[in-house]
Design a protein around this motif. Structure first.
Motif, PDB file in Angstrom:
ATOM      1  N   LEU A 146       1.382  -0.924   0.221  1.00 24.85           N
ATOM      2  CA  LEU A 146      -0.085   0.028  -0.289  1.00 24.85           C
ATOM      3  C   LEU A 146       0.960   1.454  -0.106  1.00 24.85           C
ATOM      4  N   ASP A 147       0.829   2.161  -0.773  1.00 27.11           N
ATOM      5  CA  ASP A 147       1.568   3.688  -1.060  1.00 27.11           C
ATOM      6  C   ASP A 147       1.154   4.084   0.300  1.00 27.11           C
ATOM      7  N   CYS A 148       2.104   4.887   1.036  1.00 29.38           N
ATOM      8  CA  CYS A 148       1.446   5.119   2.006  1.00 29.38           C
ATOM      9  C   CYS A 148       1.841   6.934   1.602  1.00 29.38           C
ATOM     10  N   GLY A 149       1.428   7.309   1.066  1.00 30.12           N
ATOM     11  CA  GLY A 149       1.527   8.729   0.391  1.00 30.12           C
ATOM     12  C   GLY A 149       2.735  10.201  -0.201  1.00 30.12           C
ATOM     13  N   SER A 150       2.141  10.608  -0.838  1.00 31.96           N
ATOM     14  CA  SER A 150       3.037  12.052  -1.955  1.00 31.96           C
ATOM     15  C   SER A 150       3.976  12.335  -0.865  1.00 31.96           C
ATOM     16  N   HIS A 151       3.462  12.659   0.444  1.00 30.18           N
ATOM     17  CA  HIS A 151       4.240  13.823   1.589  1.00 30.18           C
ATOM     18  C   HIS A 151       5.522  13.263   1.535  1.00 30.18           C
ATOM     19  N   VAL A 152       5.354  11.579   2.225  1.00 29.99           N
ATOM     20  CA  VAL A 152       6.382  11.034   2.471  1.00 29.99           C
ATOM     21  C   VAL A 152       6.911  10.179   0.951  1.00 29.99           C
ATOM     22  N   SER A 153       5.954  10.395   0.191  1.00 34.04           N
ATOM     23  CA  SER A 153       7.304  10.058  -1.039  1.00 34.04           C
ATOM     24  C   SER A 153       7.997  11.371  -1.253  1.00 34.04           C
ATOM     25  N   GLU A 154       7.762  12.615  -1.431  1.00 35.02           N
ATOM     26  CA  GLU A 154       8.346  13.646  -1.520  1.00 35.02           C
ATOM     27  C   GLU A 154       9.567  13.250  -0.125  1.00 35.02           C
ATOM     28  N   TRP A 155       9.298  13.529   0.966  1.00 37.37           N
ATOM     29  CA  TRP A 155      10.517  13.472   1.705  1.00 37.37           C
ATOM     30  C   TRP A 155      11.229  12.492   1.431  1.00 37.37           C
ATOM     31  N   PHE A 156      11.217  10.970   1.562  1.00 32.86           N
ATOM     32  CA  PHE A 156      12.645  10.305   0.964  1.00 32.86           C
ATOM     33  C   PHE A 156      13.168  10.403  -0.699  1.00 32.86           C
ATOM     34  N   THR A 157      12.718  11.265  -1.011  1.00 40.45           N
ATOM     35  CA  THR A 157      13.753  11.412  -3.382  1.00 40.45           C
ATOM     36  C   THR A 157      13.900  13.033  -2.205  1.00 40.45           C
ATOM     37  N   LYS A 158      13.739  13.805  -1.667  1.00 35.85           N
ATOM     38  CA  LYS A 158      14.689  15.312  -0.416  1.00 35.85           C
ATOM     39  C   LYS A 158      15.446  15.294  -0.517  1.00 35.85           C
ATOM     40  N   LEU A 159      15.506  13.379   0.966  1.00 38.65           N
ATOM     41  CA  LEU A 159      16.762  13.081   1.320  1.00 38.65           C
ATOM     42  C   LEU A 159      18.039  12.000   0.650  1.00 38.65           C
ATOM     43  N   LEU A 160      17.551  11.474  -0.461  1.00 34.34           N
ATOM     44  CA  LEU A 160      18.151  10.584  -1.528  1.00 34.34           C
ATOM     45  C   LEU A 160      18.616  11.490  -2.348  1.00 34.34           C
ATOM     46  N   GLN A 161      17.969  12.941  -2.874  1.00 32.93           N
ATOM     47  CA  GLN A 161      19.180  13.252  -3.958  1.00 32.93           C
ATOM     48  C   GLN A 161      20.795  13.465  -3.768  1.00 32.93           C
ATOM     49  N   PRO A 162      21.655  13.659  -4.048  1.00 31.11           N
ATOM     50  CA  PRO A 162      20.679  14.011  -6.008  1.00 31.11           C
ATOM     51  C   PRO A 162      20.295  12.689  -6.732  1.00 31.11           C
ATOM     52  N   SER A 163      19.748  12.270  -6.000  1.00 31.02           N
ATOM     53  CA  SER A 163      19.330  10.458  -7.583  1.00 31.02           C
ATOM     54  C   SER A 163      18.264  11.047  -7.919  1.00 31.02           C
ATOM     55  N   GLU A 164      18.450  10.068  -9.670  1.00 31.15           N
ATOM     56  CA  GLU A 164      17.436  10.880 -10.799  1.00 31.15           C
ATOM     57  C   GLU A 164      16.537  10.331 -10.373  1.00 31.15           C
ATOM     58  N   HIS A 165      15.803   9.008  -9.305  1.00 29.37           N
ATOM     59  CA  HIS A 165      14.445   8.325  -9.149  1.00 29.37           C
ATOM     60  C   HIS A 165      14.103   9.369  -8.169  1.00 29.37           C
ATOM     61  N   THR A 166      12.548   9.072  -8.324  1.00 29.17           N
ATOM     62  CA  THR A 166      11.243   9.356  -7.343  1.00 29.17           C
ATOM     63  C   THR A 166      11.649   8.185  -6.293  1.00 29.17           C
ATOM     64  N   PHE A 167      11.323   8.058  -4.693  1.00 27.77           N
ATOM     65  CA  PHE A 167      10.669   6.909  -4.610  1.00 27.77           C
ATOM     66  C   PHE A 167       9.801   7.598  -3.438  1.00 27.77           C
ATOM     67  N   LYS A 168       9.013   6.043  -3.157  1.00 26.84           N
ATOM     68  CA  LYS A 168       8.216   5.758  -2.632  1.00 26.84           C
ATOM     69  C   LYS A 168       7.992   4.803  -1.213  1.00 26.84           C
ATOM     70  N   LEU A 169       6.948   5.427   0.095  1.00 31.30           N
ATOM     71  CA  LEU A 169       7.534   4.182   0.905  1.00 31.30           C
ATOM     72  C   LEU A 169       5.891   3.530   0.851  1.00 31.30           C
ATOM     73  N   VAL A 170       6.122   2.492   0.997  1.00 31.14           N
ATOM     74  CA  VAL A 170       5.340   1.208   1.006  1.00 31.14           C
ATOM     75  C   VAL A 170       4.690   0.020   2.219  1.00 31.14           C
ATOM     76  N   TYR A 171       3.938  -0.531   2.212  1.00 36.94           N
ATOM     77  CA  TYR A 171       4.177  -0.549   3.775  1.00 36.94           C
ATOM     78  C   TYR A 171       2.587  -2.162   3.369  1.00 36.94           C
ATOM     79  N   TYR A 172       2.821  -3.159   3.424  1.00 36.16           N
ATOM     80  CA  TYR A 172       2.888  -4.148   3.510  1.00 36.16           C
ATOM     81  C   TYR A 172       1.371  -5.125   3.485  1.00 36.16           C
TER      82      TYR A 172
END
Length: 669
Positions: A146-172
């Motif tokens: 289950l996708d945990c939402g866009s707000h935490v996706s943006e948070w992880f994407t910013k954390l893992l910069q300068p990666s060219e990827h976007t990231f999501k947090l998902v729940y089993y």
């Protein structure tokens, strides 16, 4: 509030039957092949859970063991992971900054903290209730998440910069373990229940502190700790690498089979304090020099990865807990054991049980969340939490407890899920048999111990009762309920206690995860009871609350003061005004919302001294309460008669599963 749809009951039934059969099957098949002789090796020094794969750990004092790994309400081991835009999992092997993300849990709310980004929160209850399952990949295996939402996706994407990827947090998204990796070496005896949710291989792992110390003696200026190896369990007290010769491990009531050694990777080279990799790839390089797997058949899958620690799977029924300083016992590889039976049937039964229960949780949350109050008024704090495992017997006080539809729960300790019955299987209480009041229960793991000043102690293993006893019928307040007989030994104990002939009384254990019915149809309609409001064996509802200020007001009218223990509540509130509770409709404690179904109308039980079990000669405080606390509404008085009101009868209206704790703020609406 309207009744929940009938198919909730069907889902619960599926959950109960599947879970019960799973427990029975596991017990029957495992008890013959599990070790009978154990060797003590040390104690459990630390317990860790890592809710997000590759992120920081949380230290615990105790934890429940499930087939998916360690569990403490919403806090579960490696049930979340970060994925890229293609839904492939990522780890700190490639993104070491993940190690510095520190999770914490409060009820269903996950907080993630990083020194450069601050804190972000995710409500997992909302994720479960509102998100649809989709497919992600971990080690080449598709898993439902289950996708945990866009707000935490943006948070992880910013954390893992300068990666060219976007990231999501998902729940089993499933209660069943995921499939095995296709590259798993068949020499290791994995079953379909041994993989957990999102760990690399198995749901439990252990590190021997002495082995870490021995490794440190070989390292130069670099020193590591057990945290480099991200274990669930840390063992102290035995010799270095003694674990290489073990086959089974026992911690508390839980038995684990060692599936394989834990082969180590570059993650061990990341400093858990800084998230920085060691420039010389230590301790991995040193481990490679002396901890390689020697068996050629196993070396093919391990390659150059050295072994350090143990990968384990649960072999006793899930649900029991481990706690700090538990003794640890082992069985050596040289011991002869019968072959491991197939656990396919367990997987199916477990899935049915867990999925049924999960559906109930989801359905209740969806139905109720739109009807709950938006505005709350603080009235005080929670000063006491009390559970009564046996109807009419003594209390157990807790600092924290899980809230379920059946009432308060702490692993095997559950409120009013046991009762004493006569030879016709009709319930009995301290109203008639006042000596029951002085029976003091203790629950340790799945073992219930009963104490009484005039009797020897007696123990009942509830896990064995669930696994071995078939459900039968008993009666409580005219309602037929499913129960399991706790055995002739405790039957004989209660019969002697109550000065009756042998086997006159039996102890019964509730045999359903569904609430029983309550009262007459007219009673249920008047108070708007739903099918999930009554719990197991309480008189009316699954939760009760007393306002301590109301008790103090009552004491001003009595010659001899009493305590709130006379009223046997689950929750004690301090800080409110006397009888202010008469006007409330909802109560919120921590994250949990309860609907008040009716006032608690009182009986002769209140006249019994909680310290001695002796009834008051003048029927106090009942007599005084009748002088000023009778129900005034004529229609409601039809049900209560001359029983005065004191306290509240409540039922859970928020999602089951989280905890209440002492000193939680109490709000009302």
């Amino acid at each position: 509030m309207s009744s929940n749809a009938p198919y909730v009951t069907a889902a619960v039934a599926a959950g109960v039957l599947g879970s019960a059969y799973c427990a029975y099957y596991m017990y029957q098949n495992n008890k013959k092949r599990l070790p009978q002789t154990w060797n003590y090796v040390g104690t459990l020094h630390d317990i860790y859970t890592y809710p997000v794969k590759s992120c920081g750990g949380i230290k615990l004092e105790s934890s429940e063991c499930s087939i998916l790994g360690l569990k403490n309400s919403w806090l579960r081991d490696r049930c979340l992971m970060v994925v890229d835009e293609k839904m492939n999992f990522i780890t700190a092997r490639a993104y070491p900054e993940l190690v510095m993300v520190q999770p914490s849990m409060q009820g269903p709310v996950l907080s993630l903290k990083h020194e450069d980004l601050g804190t972000i929160q995710v409500d997992l209850a909302e994720v479960v209730a509102t998100k649809k399952a989709e497919t992600a990949t971990v080690w080449g295996v598709p898993v439902q998440v289950l996708d945990c939402g866009s707000h935490v996706s943006e948070w992880f994407t910013k954390l893992l910069q300068p990666s060219e990827h976007t990231f999501k947090l998902v729940y089993y998204a499933t209660p069943n373990p995921r499939k095995l990796r296709s590259t798993t070496n068949k020499a290791y005896k994995f079953t379909k229940n041994d993989t957990g949710a999102l760990p690399d291989e198995v749901p439990f792992n252990l590190i021997n502190e002495a082995s870490v110390d021995e490794l440190n003696s070989r390292l130069g200026n670099v020193k590591v700790s057990h945290r480099n190896f991200r274990p669930n369990f840390v063992l102290t007290g035995c010799k270095a690498f003694e674990e290489d010769n073990w086959k089974f491990i026992k911690i508390g009531e839980n038995v684990f089979e060692i599936i394989k050694p834990c082969t180590r990777c570059i993650l061990t080279t990341i400093d858990p304090e800084t998230g920085v990799r060691n420039a010389n790839s230590e301790p991995l390089e040193t481990l490679k020099s002396y901890r390689q797997i020697e068996d050629p058949a196993l070396r093919r899958s391990a390659g150059e990865s050295p072994r350090m620690g143990l990968q384990m799977a649960l072999r006793t029924p899930p649900g029991a807990s481990v706690k700090l300083n538990d003794s640890i016992y082992v069985e050596l590889k040289s011991s002869k054991m019968t072959p491991n039976p197939s656990l396919t049937t367990i997987s199916v039964a477990s899935a049915a049980g867990l999925l049924g229960t999960a559906y109930v949780t989801y359905y209740l949350y969806q139905r109720q969340r739109r009807k709950l109050p938006d505005t709350w008024t603080r009235v005080g704090t929670l000063s006491d939490i009390i559970v009564y495992p046996i109807k009419s017997c003594g209390p157990i006080r807790l600092e924290t407890a899980e809230c379920t539809i059946l009432g308060l729960k702490d692993a095997w300790l559950q409120d009013r899920t046991l009762m004493v019955v006569d030879k016709d299987n009709n319930f009995v209480t301290a109203r008639i048999y006042s000596e029951l009041y002085m029976v003091q229960p203790i629950v340790h793991g799945s073992v219930l111990t009963l104490k009484h000043k005039d009797m020897e102690h007696i123990r009942v293993n509830l896990a064995e009762v669930v696994s071995l006893k078939k459900p039968e019928k008993a009666t409580v307040w005219g309602i037929t309920v499913p129960v399991r007989d706790c055995g002739w030994e405790v039957s004989e104990w209660f019969s002697r206690l109550l000065a009756q002939k042998t086997h006159e009384f039996k102890l019964m254990y509730y045999a359903s995860e569904n609430c029983r019915s309550v009262g007459t149809e007219k009673f249920r309609k008047y108070y708007k009871y739903t099918k999930n409001d009554c719990g197991a064996f309480p008189d009316d509802t699954s939760y009760s609350l007393i306002n301590d200020a109301s008790v103090q007001d009552l004491n001003q009218r009595l010659e001899k003061p009493i305590t709130y223990d006379n009223f046997r509540p689950n929750f004690v509130l301090k800080g409110a005004k006397p009888y202010e509770e008469d006007k409330w409709k909802f109560v919120k404690i921590g994250q949990h919302i309860f609907e008040i179904k009716q006032p608690c109308t009182r009986c002769v039980m209140t006249t019994m001294d909680p310290e001695t079990g002796v009834r008051h000669p003048d029927a106090e405080p009942l007599k005084t309460l009748r002088s000023y606390r009778l129900v005034e509404n004529p229609e409601e008085r039809h049900f209560s008669g001359t029983s005065p009101k004191m306290g509240l009868q409540m039922t859970l209206r928020s999602q089951p599963g989280g905890h209440v704790s002492l000193n939680d703020d109490v709000f009302v609406a």
